[in-house]
Design a protein around this motif. Structure first.
Motif, short mmCIF file in Angstrom:
data_model
loop_
_atom_site.label_atom_id
_atom_site.label_comp_id
_atom_site.label_asym_id
_atom_site.label_seq_id
_atom_site.Cartn_x
_atom_site.Cartn_y
_atom_site.Cartn_z
N ASP A 256 43.58 43.09 38.47
CA ASP A 256 43.42 44.20 37.52
C ASP A 256 44.72 44.43 36.76
N ASN A 257 44.93 43.59 35.74
CA ASN A 257 46.13 43.68 34.93
C ASN A 257 45.78 43.26 33.51
N MET A 258 46.28 43.99 32.51
CA MET A 258 45.89 43.72 31.13
C MET A 258 46.36 42.36 30.62
N ALA A 259 47.33 41.75 31.28
CA ALA A 259 47.78 40.41 30.88
C ALA A 259 46.78 39.33 31.30
N ILE A 260 45.85 39.70 32.17
CA ILE A 260 44.84 38.77 32.67
C ILE A 260 43.55 38.96 31.89
N SER A 261 42.96 37.89 31.40
CA SER A 261 41.69 37.98 30.67
C SER A 261 40.56 38.40 31.59
N GLY A 262 39.51 38.93 31.00
CA GLY A 262 38.36 39.36 31.80
C GLY A 262 37.84 38.26 32.69
N GLU A 263 37.71 37.06 32.14
CA GLU A 263 37.37 35.85 32.90
C GLU A 263 38.46 34.84 32.54
N HIS A 264 39.47 34.76 33.36
CA HIS A 264 40.69 34.04 33.01
C HIS A 264 40.64 32.56 33.40
N ALA A 265 40.26 32.28 34.64
CA ALA A 265 40.28 30.90 35.14
C ALA A 265 39.27 30.77 36.28
N ALA A 266 39.09 29.54 36.75
CA ALA A 266 38.19 29.30 37.88
C ALA A 266 38.72 28.14 38.71
N VAL A 267 38.47 28.22 40.01
CA VAL A 267 38.82 27.12 40.92
C VAL A 267 37.52 26.56 41.47
N VAL A 268 37.31 25.27 41.26
CA VAL A 268 36.11 24.58 41.76
C VAL A 268 36.54 23.68 42.91
N THR A 269 35.90 23.85 44.07
CA THR A 269 36.25 23.07 45.26
C THR A 269 35.04 22.27 45.71
N LEU B 110 36.22 29.80 49.81
CA LEU B 110 34.98 29.70 50.58
C LEU B 110 33.80 29.19 49.75
N LYS B 111 33.89 29.34 48.43
CA LYS B 111 32.78 28.97 47.56
C LYS B 111 33.13 27.74 46.73
N GLU B 112 32.09 27.05 46.24
CA GLU B 112 32.33 25.88 45.40
C GLU B 112 33.06 26.29 44.12
N ARG B 113 32.69 27.45 43.56
CA ARG B 113 33.36 27.93 42.35
C ARG B 113 33.80 29.37 42.56
N MET B 114 35.08 29.62 42.35
CA MET B 114 35.62 30.98 42.48
C MET B 114 36.31 31.34 41.17
N SER B 115 35.80 32.41 40.55
CA SER B 115 36.34 32.84 39.26
C SER B 115 37.51 33.79 39.47
N ILE B 116 38.43 33.78 38.51
CA ILE B 116 39.62 34.62 38.54
C ILE B 116 39.69 35.40 37.24
N GLY B 117 39.88 36.71 37.32
CA GLY B 117 39.97 37.48 36.09
C GLY B 117 40.13 38.97 36.34
N ARG B 118 40.22 39.71 35.24
CA ARG B 118 40.44 41.16 35.33
C ARG B 118 39.18 41.93 35.67
N LYS B 119 38.02 41.44 35.23
CA LYS B 119 36.76 42.17 35.44
C LYS B 119 36.33 42.13 36.90
N ALA B 120 35.60 43.17 37.29
CA ALA B 120 35.26 43.36 38.70
C ALA B 120 34.33 42.30 39.26
N HIS B 121 33.56 41.63 38.42
CA HIS B 121 32.59 40.66 38.95
C HIS B 121 33.24 39.35 39.39
N ASN B 122 34.52 39.15 39.09
CA ASN B 122 35.19 37.91 39.48
C ASN B 122 35.37 37.84 41.00
N ASP B 123 35.37 36.61 41.52
CA ASP B 123 35.62 36.42 42.96
C ASP B 123 37.04 36.85 43.32
N ILE B 124 37.98 36.58 42.42
CA ILE B 124 39.36 37.00 42.62
C ILE B 124 39.72 37.91 41.45
#
Length: 226
Positions: free
Chosen positions: A36-49, A19-33
């Protein structure tokens, strides 16, 4: 609308519309996606549309990001691509309900991407998608409005230092924000873009309010925001 299908061990966990131009993916709660898994970085990746195109970028994650089994840093997503983040998988579906085709009569997709650009002395501060880079140089905000094609009427704000438009392998141009204005330059292809019906030269052109640009058969209007 494009979406991601999040799954683990073959079990679908959720569908995530982009839905957003930029959606962040990561373990921390502030991410759009949030995953919650320790194998995932706090701010792991992002999808820009942007319009109908989506790009996946790894944000220097500890364990990396795979697409179709291959590690990536930045990847132009295609329909059906499988993203892997540790044990989690996300399938990218580009043509979900409500998405129109962004193509020319020859079936080649029109492509829009915001990319980094070499900094000028006035571009010393980082810019994010929520704060226009234009404000750092005193330039007015600017945007383009598509005038032809299936996305006619849609607008794209020129928030980044450089925005790439066109069809890779056919014709590509770049709108770059510089201290003196917004400059259109040719990037790829034997045929140069036109501005107000005149062929662009290789030195580029400083865009003026309401200029009509044609790139790869798609017409668009450059305009300054009030």
């Amino acid at each position: 609308m494009a979406k991601l299908i999040l799954s683990m061990d073959g079990l679908v966990l959720k569908e995530i519309p982009l839905l957003k131009e930029r959606m962040s993916i990561g373990r921390k709660a502030h991410n759009d996606i949030q995953i919650d898994n320790m194998a995932i970085s706090g701010e792991h990746a992002a999808v820009v549309t942007i319009l109908n195109d989506s790009f996946l970028e790894d944000l220097n994650s500890t364990n990396g990001t795979l697409v179709n089994g291959q590690p990536i840093r930045k990847h132009f997503l295609k329909d059906g691509d499988l993203i892997e983040l540790g044990k989690y998988k996300m399938k990218y579906l580009a043509f979900g309900e409500g998405i129109g085709e962004a193509s020319d009569p020859h079936g080649r997709d029109f492509h829009v991407e915001s990319v980094p650009f070499p900094k000028t002395p006035n571009d010393s501060q980082p810019v994010n998608a929520s704060i226009s880079a234009a404000t750092t140089t005193g330039l007015p905000l600017a945007a383009i409005r598509l005038l032809s094609g299936s996305n006619a009427g849609r607008e794209l704000q020129l928030l980044k230092t450089s925005t790439t438009l066109g069809k890779p392998g056919v014709q590509v141009a770049v709108i770059a924000r510089r201290p003196r204005g917004y400059f259109l330059t040719h990037g790829e292809g034997k045929v140069l873009p036109t501005v107000n019906g005149k062929v662009l030269d290789f030195e580029g052109y400083c865009l003026q309010n309401r200029d009509v640009i044609e790139i790869a058969g798609v017409k668009m209007e450059f305009f300054l925001k009030e």
